[in-house]
Write a protein that holds these residues in place. Structure first.
Motif, PDB file in Angstrom:
ATOM      1  N   SER B 144       0.835  -1.212   0.000  1.00  0.00           N
ATOM      2  CA  SER B 144       0.000   0.000   0.000  1.00  0.00           C
ATOM      3  C   SER B 144       0.861   1.249   0.000  1.00  0.00           C
ATOM      4  N   ALA B 145       1.951   1.215   0.787  1.00  0.00           N
ATOM      5  CA  ALA B 145       2.836   2.382   0.823  1.00  0.00           C
ATOM      6  C   ALA B 145       3.389   2.661  -0.575  1.00  0.00           C
ATOM      7  N   ALA B 146       3.818   1.593  -1.259  1.00  0.00           N
ATOM      8  CA  ALA B 146       4.369   1.765  -2.609  1.00  0.00           C
ATOM      9  C   ALA B 146       3.293   2.256  -3.568  1.00  0.00           C
ATOM     10  N   ALA B 147       2.057   1.775  -3.372  1.00  0.00           N
ATOM     11  CA  ALA B 147       0.973   2.181  -4.263  1.00  0.00           C
ATOM     12  C   ALA B 147       0.700   3.680  -4.119  1.00  0.00           C
ATOM     13  N   VAL B 148       0.731   4.170  -2.877  1.00  0.00           N
ATOM     14  CA  VAL B 148       0.505   5.602  -2.644  1.00  0.00           C
ATOM     15  C   VAL B 148       1.606   6.411  -3.341  1.00  0.00           C
ATOM     16  N   GLU B 149       2.841   5.940  -3.205  1.00  0.00           N
ATOM     17  CA  GLU B 149       3.963   6.641  -3.853  1.00  0.00           C
ATOM     18  C   GLU B 149       3.826   6.617  -5.380  1.00  0.00           C
ATOM     19  N   THR B 150       3.352   5.474  -5.883  1.00  0.00           N
ATOM     20  CA  THR B 150       3.190   5.346  -7.333  1.00  0.00           C
ATOM     21  C   THR B 150       2.188   6.372  -7.852  1.00  0.00           C
ATOM     22  N   VAL B 151       1.073   6.486  -7.116  1.00  0.00           N
ATOM     23  CA  VAL B 151       0.058   7.464  -7.520  1.00  0.00           C
ATOM     24  C   VAL B 151       0.655   8.868  -7.501  1.00  0.00           C
TER      25      VAL B 151
END
Lengths: 317, 365
Positions: B144-151
């Motif tokens: 989830s942390a990586a997904a937020v950064e990706t966005v």
């Protein structure tokens, strides 16, 4: 010595050239077949124009090119203006017909519609993927019927009952034409039907969604076909003007643009005797492998294009 | 008989790839490498080779993005990818994955294929399930942390690109501006964590804004609208935004990943465009009409509609665009792209469009 301006329109099928004086009078003009050789056609054109022009009185001080080979021929002639054919046609036509509202243009392989308000282009469209309803379609059908395409218009006008021919696509039109011939329609009616099919195809594709308002000017090679002109008048319900020089309008327009550009590069009619060679070279520096075109004059590289990035750039000595 | 690799249990580290699409590969790489801890094979820059490869194995009448994606997959396999991801959508894109997988299988390519078309876009959990297929022991917190950064990365890419588009046509030193953008994308690839992404974004925006531009008081403004992939991907549309900028045009494009993620909502858009369309025609047609109407109302000098040949939702949008064009007296240029490589026809149309809108603008003065 008076100043004169050269305009050259090198299309897929025909090459047109005009020489104008400062008041837009045509001093010399010619219309010949490109025959897949834009360089050769331009040389022939230069020779022909040179013969017609009074060289003791006029000097060509600037040249402009348009049409699909405009870049190549522009390099060859040292043109001061290299312009797309839509703008060239619009400029040419609005000069002769300042009130024009709609321009129909049907050439060898393309067709376009240009809408004009107060002398300014406000909208245009050009055929995209398909050459249905253009000059080359009419030529190939003329060959099939054993009739010279130049006679098409006069024959079509004699028909009282044009055959209904599918206009959507050349392949359908062709099979429809064969069918109509086999069931006994006269050639006259088939030819009139073909002219109508070209018009219906044009209005449904290129003219789609466009509001056609008069005065209408029809030009391009196909405008010489009186049958197509009559079909346009019937379908649109508007009178359609065809200028005697309508086939030269692109060249006429770009000659005017050359004059207006304020750049002068005296034109040398010796181009007819120079040797121009083009060479295609694939870049090969990356997988895109851009196709570059190199242009040589008398063995000397004078221009190159086609690369999409700096890596493929060719230095002109 | 050897068991096919895609039926075998997952290895610890797959080499994952996703088709190249504008500059978003950087964000995808971040999600896979950081979120899943797996290797991402960055697809090579799209070239004519990609297109030829894709066109050779794809059905002829399919839309151009399908051919490009397929070409990309094949190039990625050559680069060592063993797991390919395809996404879904509300047009033919929804069938891309299945057909791509079938074509690759028929070619004897032994790869694992993960198809996000099976996800339900309104339920984020189904996405997580799909990623679980790639990595059964998915660390949800890390992912989830990586997904937020990706966005955040996607948003930053879009923000910088929008600024770049507006200014590059008037830059005193366009080469320097292009270098800033290239450098930005290179550094973003190395950025880790929201803080770094934000710092980098701010620095880049500042750099771009500090570049000298000679913007006339009323520049020629063109809005670019159209189909999701072709309008965003410079390779697909022969980089028309670059061509326009070189003519000295301010280019605006609403369509980007960020706007698609956050602002593409029927209940917001349909009331705005109700005079031109009564329902959502699928894919990006609604956004095309909405953006075109916005440009028309804001007095843009012209609109360019970009699509791949045969894109049905965008063909449906054309009559609405024609009505907008007539009502607001704004010219619209319609461009369809397939596998053609000739630039002459495109240049003719673009140059004529520029001539027309600049002459119109002068006449209105």
């Amino acid at each position: 010595m008076e100043k004169a301006y050269l305009g050259v329109d090198i299309g897929s099928i025909s090459t047109k050239g005009v020489v104008l004086d400062a008041d837009n009078h045509i001093l010399a003009s010619d219309y010949l077949w490109t025959e897949g050789d834009p360089i050769g056609a331009t040389k022939r054109l230069a020779r022909s124009l040179e013969k017609q022009l009074d060289s003791t009185r006029y000097q060509i001080v600037a040249a402009g090119t348009t049409g699909s080979a405009r870049k190549l021929v522009g390099t060859m002639l040292g043109a001061v203006v290299v312009k797309n054919e839509i703008t060239a046609h619009a400029i040419g036509t609005t000069t002769l017909y300042p009130d024009v509202r709609t321009i129909f243009e049907i050439g060898g392989q393309d067709s376009k519609i240009i809408l004009i308000e107060n002398g300014v282009v406000v909208d245009y469209a050009m055929n995209t993927l398909c050459a249905a309803g253009t000059g080359s379609f009419l030529s190939s059908q003329a060959r099939r019927l054993g009739v010279a395409v130049e006679d098409f218009g006069e024959i079509a006008l004699q028909s009282k009952n044009p055959a209904a021919i599918a206009a959507r696509c050349t392949v359908f039109a062709e099979s429809d034409l064969v069918h109509k011939a086999q069931i006994g329609y006269s050639k006259t009616d088939i030819i009139a039907g073909l002219c109508r099919a070209v018009v219906v195809n044009y209005l449904n594709n290129v003219g789609k969604g466009k509001k056609i308002v008069g005065p209408v000017v029809f030009q391009g090679g196909v405008s010489k076909n009186a049958g197509v002109r009559a079909a346009f008048e019937k379908e649109t319900g508007l009178p359609v003007i065809v200028d005697p020089n309508g086939h030269l309008m692109g060249a006429f327009g770009v000659a005017i643009l050359a004059r207006r550009s304020d750049h002068e590069a005296p034109f040398n009619s010796d181009v007819a005797d120079m040797e121009f060679v083009t060479r295609a070279s694939n870049c090969g520096q990356c997988a895109n492998n851009c196709e570059r075109i190199l242009v040589y004059r008398d063995g000397k590289l004078i221009d190159a294009w086609g690369n999409r990035c700096e890596r493929g750039a060719i230095r002109i000595p | 008989m050897p068991v096919s690799k895609y039926r075998q249990p997952l290895p610890q580290n797959c080499k994952i790839s996703f088709p190249q699409f504008a500059s978003y590969g950087i964000a995808m790489e971040h999600l896979i490498q950081k979120g899943l801890g797996m290797t991402y094979v960055m697809p090579p820059r799209m070239t004519r080779h990609t297109l030829e490869l894709g066109a050779r194995y794809a059905p002829d009448s399919v839309c151009a993005p399908f051919k490009l994606n397929l070409g990309c997959f094949l190039e990625c396999i050559d680069e060592g990818a063993d797991t390919l991801i395809q996404t879904g959508g509300t047009c033919r894109l929804g069938y891309y994955g299945e057909l791509h997988e079938q074509i690759l299988r028929d070619m004897g390519k032994d790869v694992r294929f993960v198809n996000f078309a099976e996800c339900d876009f309104s339920h984020p959990k189904t996405f997580v399930d799909e990623f679980r297929e790639l990595k059964p022991d998915l660390d949800l917190k890390r992912f989830s942390a990586a997904a937020v950064e990706t966005v955040r990365m996607v948003n930053a890419i879009d923000e910088v690109d929008a600024l770049f588009r507006r200014r590059i046509g008037f830059a005193e030193d366009p080469k320097a501006m292009e270098a800033i953008r290239t450098n930005w994308l290179r550094q973003l690839r190395l950025a880790d964590g929201i803080k770094q992404i934000e710092l980098l974004r701010k620095a880049t925006v500042r750099l771009l804004e500090s570049q000298k531009v000679n913007m006339p008081k009323h520049p020629i403004r063109v809005g670019v609208v159209g189909e999701f992939f072709t309008v965003m991907d410079p390779f697909s549309n022969h980089d028309i935004e670059y061509e326009l900028a070189h003519m000295g045009v301010l280019v605006d494009r609403w369509m980007d990943m960020s706007n698609c993620m956050y602002h593409y909502r029927s209940r917001k858009m349909l009331p705005r465009i109700k005079e031109y369309a009564h329902y959502n025609m699928g894919a990006t047609a609604m956004a095309t009409i909405d953006a075109a109407l916005h440009y028309a109302k804001s007095g843009f000098d012209g609109i360019i509609h970009v699509k791949s040949a045969g894109c049905t939702p965008e063909i449906d949008a054309i009559p609405a665009l024609q009505n907008i064009s007539a009502d607001y007296h704004v010219p619209i240029l319609y461009l369809s792209f397939d596998t053609q490589t000739s630039e002459t026809g495109l240049n003719t149309r673009l140059e004529a469009f520029y001539d027309m809108i600049s002459m119109r603008k002068q006449a209105h003065k």
